[in-house]
Design a protein around this motif. Structure first.
Motif, PDB file in Angstrom:
ATOM      1  N   PRO A 114      10.305   8.578   6.920  1.00 13.44           N
ATOM      2  CA  PRO A 114       9.829   8.221   5.581  1.00 13.44           C
ATOM      3  C   PRO A 114       8.380   7.766   5.622  1.00 13.44           C
ATOM      4  N   GLY A 115       7.840   7.429   4.469  1.00 15.58           N
ATOM      5  CA  GLY A 115       6.483   6.903   4.411  1.00 15.58           C
ATOM      6  C   GLY A 115       6.412   5.527   5.051  1.00 15.58           C
ATOM      7  N   GLY A 116       5.224   5.167   5.494  1.00 17.57           N
ATOM      8  CA  GLY A 116       5.023   3.848   6.089  1.00 17.57           C
ATOM      9  C   GLY A 116       4.109   2.996   5.235  1.00 17.57           C
ATOM     10  N   THR A 117       4.012   1.726   5.590  1.00 17.47           N
ATOM     11  CA  THR A 117       3.160   0.813   4.817  1.00 17.47           C
ATOM     12  C   THR A 117       1.683   1.182   4.944  1.00 17.47           C
ATOM     13  N   ALA A 132      -3.986   3.834   0.218  1.00 20.39           N
ATOM     14  CA  ALA A 132      -4.097   4.078  -1.223  1.00 20.39           C
ATOM     15  C   ALA A 132      -4.970   3.012  -1.875  1.00 20.39           C
ATOM     16  N   TYR A 133      -4.819   1.793  -1.415  1.00 15.15           N
ATOM     17  CA  TYR A 133      -5.644   0.689  -1.940  1.00 15.15           C
ATOM     18  C   TYR A 133      -7.109   0.874  -1.556  1.00 15.15           C
ATOM     19  N   LEU A 134      -7.359   1.157  -0.281  1.00 10.00           N
ATOM     20  CA  LEU A 134      -8.737   1.295   0.194  1.00 10.00           C
ATOM     21  C   LEU A 134      -9.408   2.538  -0.381  1.00 10.00           C
ATOM     22  N   GLY A 135      -8.618   3.584  -0.639  1.00  9.83           N
ATOM     23  CA  GLY A 135      -9.170   4.841  -1.140  1.00  9.83           C
ATOM     24  C   GLY A 135      -9.170   4.954  -2.652  1.00  9.83           C
ATOM     25  N   LYS A 136      -8.969   3.832  -3.344  1.00  8.22           N
ATOM     26  CA  LYS A 136      -8.980   3.796  -4.818  1.00  8.22           C
ATOM     27  C   LYS A 136      -7.895   4.680  -5.419  1.00  8.22           C
ATOM     28  N   GLY A 137      -6.735   4.698  -4.774  1.00  8.32           N
ATOM     29  CA  GLY A 137      -5.601   5.425  -5.325  1.00  8.32           C
ATOM     30  C   GLY A 137      -4.763   4.539  -6.220  1.00  8.32           C
ATOM     31  N   ASP A 138      -3.608   5.045  -6.629  1.00  3.82           N
ATOM     32  CA  ASP A 138      -2.668   4.291  -7.463  1.00  3.82           C
ATOM     33  C   ASP A 138      -1.706   3.565  -6.527  1.00  3.82           C
ATOM     34  N   VAL A 139      -1.991   2.288  -6.289  1.00  3.51           N
ATOM     35  CA  VAL A 139      -1.209   1.527  -5.311  1.00  3.51           C
ATOM     36  C   VAL A 139       0.239   1.360  -5.767  1.00  3.51           C
ATOM     37  N   ALA A 140       0.438   1.158  -7.057  1.00  6.23           N
ATOM     38  CA  ALA A 140       1.799   0.991  -7.575  1.00  6.23           C
ATOM     39  C   ALA A 140       2.632   2.239  -7.301  1.00  6.23           C
ATOM     40  N   LEU A 141       2.041   3.412  -7.516  1.00  5.98           N
ATOM     41  CA  LEU A 141       2.742   4.665  -7.235  1.00  5.98           C
ATOM     42  C   LEU A 141       3.013   4.801  -5.735  1.00  5.98           C
ATOM     43  N   ARG A 151      -4.809  11.129  -4.833  1.00  2.53           N
ATOM     44  CA  ARG A 151      -5.125  10.451  -3.573  1.00  2.53           C
ATOM     45  C   ARG A 151      -3.882   9.766  -3.002  1.00  2.53           C
ATOM     46  N   THR A 152      -3.117   9.142  -3.871  1.00  3.89           N
ATOM     47  CA  THR A 152      -1.885   8.496  -3.421  1.00  3.89           C
ATOM     48  C   THR A 152      -0.924   9.517  -2.823  1.00  3.89           C
ATOM     49  N   ALA A 181      -9.818   7.420   3.360  1.00  6.30           N
ATOM     50  CA  ALA A 181      -9.935   6.373   2.343  1.00  6.30           C
ATOM     51  C   ALA A 181     -11.402   6.022   2.102  1.00  6.30           C
ATOM     52  N   SER A 182     -12.183   5.957   3.173  1.00  8.55           N
ATOM     53  CA  SER A 182     -13.619   5.670   3.044  1.00  8.55           C
ATOM     54  C   SER A 182     -14.328   6.790   2.302  1.00  8.55           C
TER      55      SER A 182
END
Length: 328
Positions: free
Chosen positions: A114-117, A123-132, A264-265, A309-310
């Motif tokens: 599965p996905g990891g943390t 997603a946060y660092l790359g300006k994605g949708d963190v909630a998603l 991005r997310t 992300a950068s």
């Protein structure tokens, strides 16, 4: 400076230089394997991953499950893309590269994970949708006891001596139960001891980083000979697998018409796997050799993830600078 501030700073420092710690201790393990192999010899890899998943559970709140209902389409797209792309890509690479069975099992375990943390952080660092991102990671993690063994048995069934039920039971113990316990503990702490909850959220990233570094070092220590003889083929598989996941995630997000932050997310959710879980299952059910690919993936995706992300973050900054009105 308060104790809480110190813990927070240590947490940020540990997370920021995560890949440095992994590379540093992996190098130590190549030179002095015995410093780390005892971690696997004493059966501490699975409990260590359970501790990490407990920390993930602590990051979850009821509002995260409300987000699942608020964005069912994009959550489903991201989860299904990961469930389909990564396992099939892993299997295809093992065939194309003609990997030996034990190395192939490791690649397939990564693909089925599965996905990891890490995807949430990227997603946060790359300006994605963190909630998603949190929502997709939650869905794929909670579904892992069913989805992961199903793919492993389907893709590698002819070479397996373990059953769907044994893999299912192990993943429930390592992933599902710790995540649920962490969620319940966070809920109780938020109600009765919010300061303790805040300290816990700062403390657990340090514990997670230290644990993953120790696990990767242990696997490297167990595979010194394999790294010297088969590292090239495994590294090609790991690099290609990660690239396929990131590229497919971005493409799926675009084709689905998601906004840029959700594209991005989707990119990070598909391309970054819970390789720690793959390491734990490889060492528990197969061999140290099977754990080599997941261990290398742990290192590699913590290079490509921050780099991408950068890039996304800089692209946003450049776009805003271009759109800024010129001075009269």
């Amino acid at each position: 400076m308060s104790g809480t501030s110190i813990v927070s700073r240590v947490s940020q420092y540990a997370s920021r230089y995560f890949v440095v710690w992994v590379l540093l201790f992996a190098g130590f393990a190549l030179v002095r394997p015995s410093l780390f192999t005892w971690i696997a010899d004493r059966g501490l890899i699975s409990p260590g991953l359970g501790l990490i998943m407990l920390g993930m559970g602590l990051t979850l709140q009821p509002v995260d499950f409300q987000r699942l209902a608020a964005n069912p389409r994009d959550v489903a797209i991201g989860a299904v893309a990961q469930w389909v792309v990564m396992p099939l890509a892993a299997y295809g690479l093992t065939v194309v590269l003609s990997l030996p069975p034990q190395l192939a099992i490791g690649v397939i375990l990564v693909g089925a994970a599965p996905g990891g943390t890490a995807s949430n952080v990227m997603a946060y660092l790359g300006k994605g949708d963190v909630a998603l991102s949190v929502a997709i990671t939650t869905v794929t993690t909670l579904a892992a006891p069913l989805v992961m063994p199903a793919w492993v048995v389907l893709l590698a069934g002819e070479t397996l001596e373990v059953t769907f039920l044994s893999l299912f039971t192990s993943i429930v113990q390592i992933v599902f139960i710790p995540v649920v316990l962490g969620f319940v503990l966070r809920y109780i702490l938020d109600q009765y001891a919010p300061t303790v909850a805040e300290v816990g959220l700062d403390l657990f990233p340090v514990i997670s980083v230290a644990t993953i570094v120790a696990i990767v070092a242990a696997v490297v220590g167990l595979n010194v000979d394999n790294i010297l003889s088969a590292a090239a083929a495994v590294l090609v598989a790991v690099v290609a697998h990660n690239a396929i996941g990131l590229g497919a995630g971005y493409g799926v997000g675009r084709l689905a018409g998601m906004p840029e932050d959700r594209v991005r997310t989707c990119t990070f959710e598909v391309g970054l796997q819970n390789s720690g879980l793959a390491v734990a299952l490889a060492t528990a059910f197969f061999s140290p050799t099977a754990a080599l690919a997941p261990a290398l993936f742990s290192v590699w995706h913590n290079v490509t993830g921050p780099a991408l992300a950068s890039y996304f973050s800089r692209a946003d900054s450049a776009s805003k600078a271009t759109e800024a009105p010129a001075d009269d």
